[in-house]
Write an enzyme that holds these catalytic residues in place. Structure first.
Site, short mmCIF file in Angstrom:
data_model
loop_
_atom_site.label_atom_id
_atom_site.label_comp_id
_atom_site.label_asym_id
_atom_site.label_seq_id
_atom_site.Cartn_x
_atom_site.Cartn_y
_atom_site.Cartn_z
N LYS A 44 24.08 9.37 25.13
CA LYS A 44 21.91 9.04 25.21
C LYS A 44 21.70 10.38 24.73
CE LYS A 44 19.79 5.82 28.56
NZ LYS A 44 18.52 5.30 27.63
N SER A 45 20.03 10.75 24.37
CA SER A 45 19.96 12.10 23.67
C SER A 45 20.19 13.11 25.02
CB SER A 45 18.92 12.35 23.04
OG SER A 45 18.42 11.22 21.56
N ALA A 69 10.04 2.15 23.07
CA ALA A 69 9.37 3.57 23.49
C ALA A 69 9.66 3.83 25.02
CB ALA A 69 7.77 3.61 23.11
N CYS A 135 13.48 10.75 17.12
CA CYS A 135 13.37 9.85 17.96
C CYS A 135 11.35 9.76 17.35
CB CYS A 135 13.58 10.18 18.94
SG CYS A 135 12.73 9.46 19.84
N GLY A 251 20.78 -0.42 11.79
CA GLY A 251 19.42 -1.25 11.97
C GLY A 251 19.89 -2.68 12.31
#
Lengths: 313, 275
Positions: A44-45, A69, A135, A251
């Site tokens: 994860k970031s 979100a 992001c 994507g």
């Protein structure tokens, strides 16, 4: 038949990579993704310090799209050290041919913080550092200021590169720009050794018509899932046309054939994110089996040879 | 595939005890005992709640006022108010046929186990339902359970205000020991235990069952966000799997592989918190 991919000097046993933000809160969940067949995993970031993210709902999907979100919740670099080290130790204990590279994704709100978080991630020592400059969920910023401006994107790349030591640095771009090639070139010129194309599209919105309320607590969110695939393939194509450095394309990837499509557009590796929602964590082994089937049918001995095949015609 | 919340009207609110209310919704949710739903309160948040009862016409959510979300729910949401619901999520308990089962509930765990008792009795099971709470006022569902056919209710409270004084796991131990020597055709080999409650309690129940060689299912609670195995916030150490998808119900043997079981869970950013 050879499915291994060399990306930035790192060997991936197959081209499927867990995209950043999916699972990955707990180090052992990365291990679980690898057991289920992934060729690479992305954390994860990671922020320097605790970052709370948004209230719920944070994500949801239909058969056509996924929207989220989450707001990059994270416990900070010390938590990342514990969790990622745990994965790395387990990975190193595996036989060499079964080892799966780790991409450490970092995020920051300023150039100064990018320097610090890059240093922190360098000390943890993943195989590759991925810089999230795109992001769409952080506060009210829509990917700004970094990914939407060639100068800012270049500056973020340069400072991370300067602080990352010998670890290859790749930059995750936003697809929500007029000319992705221009941003890609700026990152390449600033030292990026690869690019991830791309983050979610949008932002999008879903409104509940019974209450007349946007459903995501953040109101807007990044769109992914099957519906965005053709848009994402074009972004990879445009990026690959603009730069020489390798690309992780992603994507709306659901199947092995989708992976081949992204590779033909110019991606060396292919990220899977929302695919975990549609096909479970088992998506990785299914996709790898589907790629293998395609390789046999089409007598492709070395998968890396198809990278950019459609583009070069 | 559709995980967009459906907005539903609350058709009835039932007061269970000073801390707990049951919200009743119309519609066929199609949930099994042990599954949960995500409840969306527009502009506030979304939280997971286990299903306390479900048939083809209605379903119940039994909710304690413990945090900002649930306190607001108790205060502002009445009969006729609307909430978003998505799910059911998770796997649910095994519903057996014609067996002798023991249900061990601690605190709020009585709600989902009531649903399991209901479905098990429908399937011809004989049920021993052990309910534990801190005191008499915090007991949940005991009146309804006491009226169920083929269900024997056993109560334990920490302060002894009703039932046995002490931990409900003592009753479990006693029941298993009795069953071991019984000749009612339901020997211990036939027994099955399902539990829901504080993790420390469930861990002791697992130990008791392991010693007695009786299978057990536990319901693991972790901080869940998406409910669909994507966000990763509810992944457990050791197994690495998301509880919202591979749980919340797990066999004892699987739950035992969770590192830090009954020791820690994680918050909304994944930092460890001791139970």
């Amino acid at each position: 038949m050879n499915m291994t991919i060399n990306f930035c000097g790192v060997t991936f046993p197959n081209p499927t990579v867990l995209a950043s933000g999916i699972l990955g809160v707990v180090g052992d969940s990365l291990k679980n993704v690898v057991i289920n067949g992934a060729g690479g995993v992305t954390s994860k970031s990671v922020w320097l310090t605790r970052h709370d993210g948004h209230p719920g709902p944070v994500m949801m999907g239909t058969q056509n799209f996924y929207i989220n979100a989450v707001g990059l919740p994270d416990g900070g670099i010390e938590k990342a050290r514990e969790e990622l080290k745990k994965y790395m130790e387990w990975n190193e204990s595996q036989p060499e041919e079964k080892q799966v590279p780790l991409i450490g994704n970092i995020v920051a709100g300023s150039i100064k913080d990018f320097a610090e978080i890059a240093k922190g991630m360098r000390q943890i020592g993943p195989d590759i550092i991925e810089v999230n400059i795109s992001c769409p969920n952080v506060e009210d910023e829509f990917g700004r200021p970094f990914a939407h401006c060639a100068i800012s994107a270049g500056a973020a790349t340069e400072i991370v590169k300067k602080n990352a030591g010998k670890i290859p640095v790749i930059v995750k771009l936003s697809p929500n720009v007029g000319n992705i090639g221009e941003i890609a070139k700026a990152c390449e010129a600033s030292g990026a050794e690869g690019l991830t194309v791309a983050n979610t599209f949008g932002p999008g919105m879903v409104i509940d018509i019974d209450t007349a309320e946007p459903i995501l607590a953040n109101k807007v969110g990044g769109v992914s899932g099957p519906g965005i695939k053709p848009l994402a393939v074009k972004k990879v194509w445009d990026t690959a046309s603009a730069v020489k450095i390798p690309i992780i394309g992603m994507g709306g990837v659901m199947t092995g054939r989708d992976v081949i499509e992204f590779m033909m557009a110019g991606a060396s590796l292919v990220g899977i994110g929302a695919g975990v929602y549609y096909r479970g964590v088992e998506v990785f082994s299914s996709v790898v089996a589907e790629i293998e089937e395609w390789m046999v049918e089409n007598k492709v001995a070395n998968l890396q040879n198809i990278v950019g095949k459609a583009l070069k015609k | 595939m559709n995980d967009i919340p459906r907005v539903l009207k609350i058709v009835e609110v039932r007061m269970e005890n000073p801390m707990v209310k049951t919200y009743i919704f119309k519609g066929n949710l199609g949930a099994k005992p042990g599954q949960f739903v995500n409840v969306w309160m527009p502009r506030v948040d979304e939280k997971p709640f286990s299903v306390a009862y479900c048939d083809d016409k209605e379903f119940w959510l039994t909710i304690a006022a413990v945090g900002p979300f649930t306190k607001k729910l108790h205060k502002d949401f009445v009969k006729g108010s609307k909430l978003g619901v998505r799910g059911p999520y998770g796997n649910g308990y095994t519903v057996l046929k014609n067996k002798h089962i023991v249900l061990l509930a601690g605190g709020y765990g009585a709600a989902p186990l009531y649903f399991l008792a209901h479905e098990s009795v429908k399937n011809g099971c004989k049920v021993e339902f052990i309910v534990g709470a801190k005191n008499k006022d915090l007991l949940l569902y005991t009146e309804m359970i006491s009226k169920m056919e083929n269900v024997s209710l056993h109560i334990a409270t920490d302060d002894g205000s009703v039932g046995m004084k002490g931990y409900n796991t003592l009753i479990l131990e006693k029941l298993l020991a009795e069953q071991n020597g019984s000749s009612d055709g339901h020997g211990i080999a036939e027994l099955f235990v399902a539990t829901c409650g504080p993790e420390v309690m469930m861990k002791s129940a697992m130990d008791i069952c392991e010693k007695a060689d009786v299978p057990i299912e536990v319901s693991i609670e972790r901080y869940m966000k998406c409910g669909t195995g994507v966000c990763g916030n509810c992944c457990v150490d050791g197994l690495g799997v998301p509880v919202c998808k591979k749980g919340p119900v797990m066999r004892g043997e699987m739950a035992r592989k969770i590192s830090g079981l009954a020791k820690w869970h994680r918050d909304n950013v994944g930092l460890k918190i001791n139970w």
